[in-house]
Design an enzyme around this catalytic site. Sequence first.
Site, PDB file in Angstrom:
ATOM      1  N   HIS A   1      38.361  45.977  35.622  1.00  0.00           N
ATOM      2  CA  HIS A   1      39.731  46.387  35.933  1.00  0.00           C
ATOM      3  C   HIS A   1      40.456  46.672  34.623  1.00  0.00           C
ATOM      4  O   HIS A   1      40.182  46.035  33.602  1.00  0.00           O
ATOM      5  CB  HIS A   1      40.457  45.288  36.718  1.00  0.00           C
ATOM      6  CG  HIS A   1      40.074  45.247  38.163  1.00  0.00           C
ATOM      7  ND1 HIS A   1      40.867  44.685  39.133  1.00  0.00           N
ATOM      8  CD2 HIS A   1      38.985  45.711  38.816  1.00  0.00           C
ATOM      9  CE1 HIS A   1      40.276  44.796  40.317  1.00  0.00           C
ATOM     10  NE2 HIS A   1      39.138  45.413  40.145  1.00  0.00           N
TER      11      HIS A   1
ATOM     12  N   ARG B   1      37.118  51.461  49.709  1.00  0.00           N
ATOM     13  CA  ARG B   1      37.187  50.083  50.215  1.00  0.00           C
ATOM     14  C   ARG B   1      38.079  49.225  49.317  1.00  0.00           C
ATOM     15  O   ARG B   1      39.209  48.909  49.659  1.00  0.00           O
ATOM     16  CB  ARG B   1      35.765  49.499  50.316  1.00  0.00           C
ATOM     17  CG  ARG B   1      35.666  48.276  51.210  1.00  0.00           C
ATOM     18  CD  ARG B   1      36.156  46.988  50.599  1.00  0.00           C
ATOM     19  NE  ARG B   1      35.418  46.635  49.389  1.00  0.00           N
ATOM     20  CZ  ARG B   1      35.813  45.651  48.569  1.00  0.00           C
ATOM     21  NH1 ARG B   1      36.907  44.954  48.831  1.00  0.00           N
ATOM     22  NH2 ARG B   1      35.129  45.385  47.482  1.00  0.00           N
ATOM     23  N   ASP B   2      37.600  48.895  48.138  1.00  0.00           N
ATOM     24  CA  ASP B   2      38.361  48.055  47.217  1.00  0.00           C
ATOM     25  C   ASP B   2      39.723  48.700  46.917  1.00  0.00           C
ATOM     26  O   ASP B   2      40.746  48.013  46.835  1.00  0.00           O
ATOM     27  CB  ASP B   2      37.536  47.894  45.926  1.00  0.00           C
ATOM     28  CG  ASP B   2      38.165  46.966  44.914  1.00  0.00           C
ATOM     29  OD1 ASP B   2      39.224  46.380  45.202  1.00  0.00           O
ATOM     30  OD2 ASP B   2      37.603  46.834  43.812  1.00  0.00           O
TER      31      ASP B   2
ATOM     32  N   HIS C   1      32.025  45.692  37.103  1.00  0.00           N
ATOM     33  CA  HIS C   1      33.198  46.092  37.881  1.00  0.00           C
ATOM     34  C   HIS C   1      34.432  45.667  37.083  1.00  0.00           C
ATOM     35  O   HIS C   1      34.896  44.539  37.183  1.00  0.00           O
ATOM     36  CB  HIS C   1      33.135  45.395  39.254  1.00  0.00           C
ATOM     37  CG  HIS C   1      34.230  45.769  40.196  1.00  0.00           C
ATOM     38  ND1 HIS C   1      33.988  46.434  41.389  1.00  0.00           N
ATOM     39  CD2 HIS C   1      35.566  45.573  40.167  1.00  0.00           C
ATOM     40  CE1 HIS C   1      35.129  46.616  42.035  1.00  0.00           C
ATOM     41  NE2 HIS C   1      36.110  46.093  41.311  1.00  0.00           N
TER      42      HIS C   1
ATOM     43  N   CYS D   1      46.692  46.555  41.097  1.00  0.00           N
ATOM     44  CA  CYS D   1      46.251  45.204  40.770  1.00  0.00           C
ATOM     45  C   CYS D   1      46.903  44.248  41.748  1.00  0.00           C
ATOM     46  O   CYS D   1      48.124  44.118  41.775  1.00  0.00           O
ATOM     47  CB  CYS D   1      46.650  44.830  39.340  1.00  0.00           C
ATOM     48  SG  CYS D   1      46.279  43.109  38.942  1.00  0.00           S
TER      49      CYS D   1
ATOM     50  N   ASN E   1      41.575  48.705  39.324  1.00  0.00           N
ATOM     51  CA  ASN E   1      40.240  49.273  39.151  1.00  0.00           C
ATOM     52  C   ASN E   1      40.182  50.360  38.080  1.00  0.00           C
ATOM     53  O   ASN E   1      41.052  51.231  38.005  1.00  0.00           O
ATOM     54  CB  ASN E   1      39.788  49.915  40.475  1.00  0.00           C
ATOM     55  CG  ASN E   1      39.430  48.878  41.519  1.00  0.00           C
ATOM     56  OD1 ASN E   1      38.706  47.945  41.236  1.00  0.00           O
ATOM     57  ND2 ASN E   1      39.953  49.041  42.724  1.00  0.00           N
TER      58      ASN E   1
HETATM   59 MG    MG Z   1      38.161  45.990  42.039  1.00  0.00          MG
END
Ligand code: MG
Length: 312
Positions: free
Chosen positions: A215, A19-20, A213, A246, A255
């Site tokens: 990055h 998803r992300d 979460h 990003c 991520n």
């Molecule tokens: Mg993310």
Amino acid sequence: MFDRNALPKAVTVYEVGARDGLQNESIILPTVVKAQLIRRLVDSGISAIEVASFVRPDLVPALADADELLTELEPLLPSHRMSALVPNQKGLDRALKTGLREIAVFASATESFAKANLNNSIAGSLDIFGPVIKQARDADLQVRGYISMCFGDPWEGKVSPSKVVDVAERLFADGITELSLGDTIGVATPGDVVDLLKAFDARGISRSLLAVHFHDTYGQALSNTLTALQEGITTVDSSIGGLGGCPFAKSATGNLATEDLVWQLHGLGISTGIDFTALINTSRWLRDTTGLAIRSKAANALVDNKGMAEKK
Ligand code: MG
């Protein structure tokens, strides 16, 4: 001081690549390939996966096939933790037609990002999420909340922990069951992680309800993860192959890569339920099948069998 005894015995790796990750890639994968990726992640032992988003299809074409994908995944849903992002009532209506037992809502800690990403104010977006969360909970679904820009924001700079906890309190009051704290532009360093978690303590929100979460935009994701683990966090979000890049800086990493996270966790003797070799085989399959760039350092050390043995 580094204290192994402060580390959890087990960690839930919450996979967000489908998803992300895919939301921010230039290649749009066919539904059947997405389903294959998710099945491979499940077969690798990943126990929590965000699989789709019920945003308006024209707004995020890469995820426009959420309904079809969930039909493909139907047999897996009763026995696996899978969720999909739901931005509003319409999204929830779609989610409730599937066998999903968890959804996610996506809030912002800053007004600038709320405006840019949600086209709303913080308060306005929370007013939309409130009834969605309540209805989902009434239907016995788990609801994961996200807060983005928890540490810094490209428009507003450093974000104060109290602003993050303000949003969190509202989401928990509405009924979310877990909250993932997003460092959306990757600027946090370990001291910031401790400061934010302490701000949650101060308002009586248990760390057992929190996930992180991170990055890797500034190379801090694993340092921040290790800090969070030492602070009692046991759910960590990551993306296979570091999918997603990003969105704010084209040449930068986004991520945290799942393979890098698992290498660290297993190296520390923390159990994840993940078969690392199967995970690397999935990275290789993903690269070879889709042409997507693999941004995981561990995977890049291993996918062509030139790195250290996949002993972890
Ligand atoms: Mg993310």
